[in-house]
Scaffold this motif. Structure first.
Motif: not given
Ligand code: GLN
Length: 624
Positions: A48-49, A84-85, A88, A117, A134, A178, A185, A209, A213, A261, A278-279
């Protein structure tokens, strides 16, 4: 620092190649995991990214950092990928440290959302459910942005680099990708702006943010970062206190309830280690006081968790029974010895009447030797061992030589117990603690009657001090007498008056001031000394004391059987003694052979007594 870390072709030769047989078991286990799970090609890289689609699905790396900072790694443990996540968890810790618990909890909840997430749903009072989704993470970045403005990312970057123990890079392509596509987001951030959870410049917060990531880490980095959380905020590799210890438990709590998640419940049930994924394909898992694990494999399952990473965590937890709720310990092992001074004594030799008092009152001094890190349960056990009304020993020695750590709860319980004992007239002496140590200050600060608490570095010194108290209490020190007559010397027992007189004739009176050295180790041993007044101590050159002696005792007597002095003898006070040169004595012996027999017999008796004492000490310790 590690130039090669950025070299993505640097794949550590994995698995069962070099020296597998001689590797530590944990290294072998990780190598086995790598071999077994690398053939699992299930899952898919995040798409998705757009930029994340370029990840190599074959990549698979594992890092594990122990609490003492040893690093195990297998496979692509030094291949960088975007955090990535996983960021967080660390940014949440930073927000807590920076703006405090109150402001953070006013903005963000700590309940699991049970949703994906990237859910846009908020709680009933319009806060993000928790900092691991997120919405909550964007709110955290917003809090830091409120403090630092444009410098918010720099602070995050610096903090994460400290967690990793090296300067981390940023993947600009992922960041740009992203930024371009992150409309969901953006929607979340604007919704938060509406409820004033995010304040100020929303785009700048979002950029902070997105950029956080896109920070580049490796599995090895994640392992060091996790180990830092497992170690109450001290990076075990660099030794730096990266984050305030009081925010660590909060961070690990939300990782436990929401880190994986909408798989979090299942995760804590099966694996039982606080974690965050993280993704980009990374997972950190931190087991407090044990280790930190970092894994990297970009193939994700339906919950967006790394398939192989999950498998490694599950295998590790199952094999070594690491579930954090599967713990037990036997508190009784924290006392390795509990005795009074019957049959043992400090290294100070006593006058016969003093020794008599100590023999009669041996149970007045109780020694408890403790071992291991002492926590709530262990100290509770110790306090129950000390129970008894009235307290049976007015002098209590607690030996902390083998205690590396005392928790706050342990110090609290102990402080309360020692206060109660102090009120009942018991003096407690702690040994094996330095005046600057945390253990000492933690206990001292909690004892309400400081007069009843003392400290010595050495157990032997404490026993001697306690013996002095007992002797003093029972009147022993009123007669710290001089002996002028050689017949009172143990070594000269049973000698005829003429023989004594002859020896006195051969001897020379010597006087020393306090602090003077009377005998030096290594010197030729050609005389012996009869102490008439004052105190001397026999010490090894290292400073370890072998004995302290008073009037009526001899020293240097080993010269009869040794050529060189084996220890130093120091005057502790002003000293008066008679020195008998051995060559003059030898001439006399020729004429009176029976005197040699008597002295040798006395010397053997003295040595035998010392041996019995030494054996008693060894015995006592090995009995526990
Ligand atoms: N940057 C990603 C997002 O906000 C991080 C998501 C993730 O790792 N789950 O979509």
């Amino acid at each position: 620092m590690d130039a090669q870390l950025h070299n993505s072709s640097n794949i550590i030769s994995p698995a069962r190649t070099t020296g597998y047989a001689t590797q530590p078991p944990l290294q072998r286990f990780l190598a086995d995991c790598y071999e077994e799970f690398r053939s699992d090609h299930s899952g898919a890289v995040a798409d998705y990214i757009p930029e994340l689609k370029r990840a190599d699905p074959a990549h698979f790396g594992i890092g594990l950092v122990t609490i003492d900072g040893h690093i195990y790694e297998v496979g692509d443990s030094r291949v960088p990928f975007t955090i990535q996540s996983v960021s967080k968890a660390f940014v949440f810790a930073l927000a807590l440290e920076l703006v405090g618990e109150e402001r953070v909890s006013a903005a963000i909840g700590v309940e699991p959302s049970g949703e994906a997430f990237n859910s846009i749903r908020l709680t009933n009072d319009n806060r993000p459910f928790n900092p691991m989704v997120n919405a909550g993470a964007i709110a955290c970045s917003g809090l830091i942005h409120q403090v630092d403005g444009k410098a918010a990312f720099a602070r995050i970057h610096e903090k994460l680099s400290q967690f990793a123990g090296r300067e981390l890079g940023v993947d600009d392509a992922v960041h740009a990708s992203e930024t371009e596509t992150g409309n969901r987001n953006r929607a979340i951030a604007w919704l938060l702006r509406n409820y004033l959870v995010v304040q100020g410049d929303v785009d700048a917060v979002l950029d902070t943010y997105f950029k956080q990531c896109a920070i580049l880490v490796t599995a090895r980095d994640l392992a060091v970062m996790a180990a830092t959380l497992a170690n109450r905020g001290v990076n075990p590799v660099t030794g730096v206190q990266v984050i305030a210890p009081n925010v660590v438990a909060r961070t690990l709590s939300v990782m436990t309830s929401s880190g994986m998640y909408d798989y979090a419940g299942e995760w804590i049930y099966r694996v039982g280690i606080p974690a965050k994924s993280g993704v980009g394909g990374g997972i950190v898992a931190a087991l407090p006081s044990q280790m930190g694990l970092g894994t990297f494999s970009p193939l994700l399952d339906g919950h967006f968790n790394s398939v192989r990473g999950l498998k490694v965590c599950e295998a590790l937890s199952a094999r070594f029974d690491l579930h954090m709720l599967n713990r037990s310990s036997d508190v009784r092992t924290c006392i390795i010895a509990d005795y009074d001074i019957f049959g043992i004594a400090s290294r100070r030799s006593r006058q016969p009447h003093e020794q008599q008092i100590l023999d009669d009152r041996h149970s007045d001094i109780r020694v408890i030797e403790l071992v291991g890190a002492l926590n709530f349960a262990a100290i509770d056990y110790v306090t129950r061992r000390l129970a008894g009304e009235p307290p049976n020993a007015p002098l209590l020695i607690l030996d902390f030589r083998r205690v590396p750590d005392l928790t706050a709860a342990g110090a609290q319980l102990l402080g309360e117990k020692l206060t109660i004992l102090g009120n009942a007239g018991v003096t407690t002496i702690l040994t094996g603690v330095e005046p600057t140590s945390q253990v000492w200050s933690a206990i001292r600060d909690r004892v309400l009657e400081p007069r009843r608490l003392r400290r010595f570095a050495l157990l032997d010194d404490a026993i001697e001090w306690a013996e002095d108290q007992v002797i003093y209490r029972y009147g022993g020190f009123t007669a710290q007498k001089e002996t002028t007559h050689l017949g009172e010397q143990a070594l000269l027992a049973e000698l005829d008056p003429e023989e004594i007189a002859a020896l006195a004739e051969l001897s020379t009176m010597r006087r020393y001031e306090a602090g003077q050295r009377i005998i030096s180790a290594g010197d030729p041993a050609n005389s012996l000394f009869f102490l008439q007044s004052g105190m001397v101590s026999v010490k090894l050159p290292s400073g370890v004391r072998l004995a302290s002696l008073g009037p009526g005792m001899e020293f240097g007597e080993m010269a009869i059987i040794e050529n060189r002095r084996s220890a130093d003898v120091w005057a502790d006070t002003a000293v008066k003694c008679l020195e008998l040169p051995l060559d003059a004595f030898a001439d006399y012996r020729q004429l009176h052979p029976q005197i040699s027999m008597k002295i040798m017999r006395n010397l053997s008796a003295l040595l035998a007594r010392r041996l019995i004492l030494a054996n008693a000490k060894v015995d006592l310790l090995s009995a526990y």
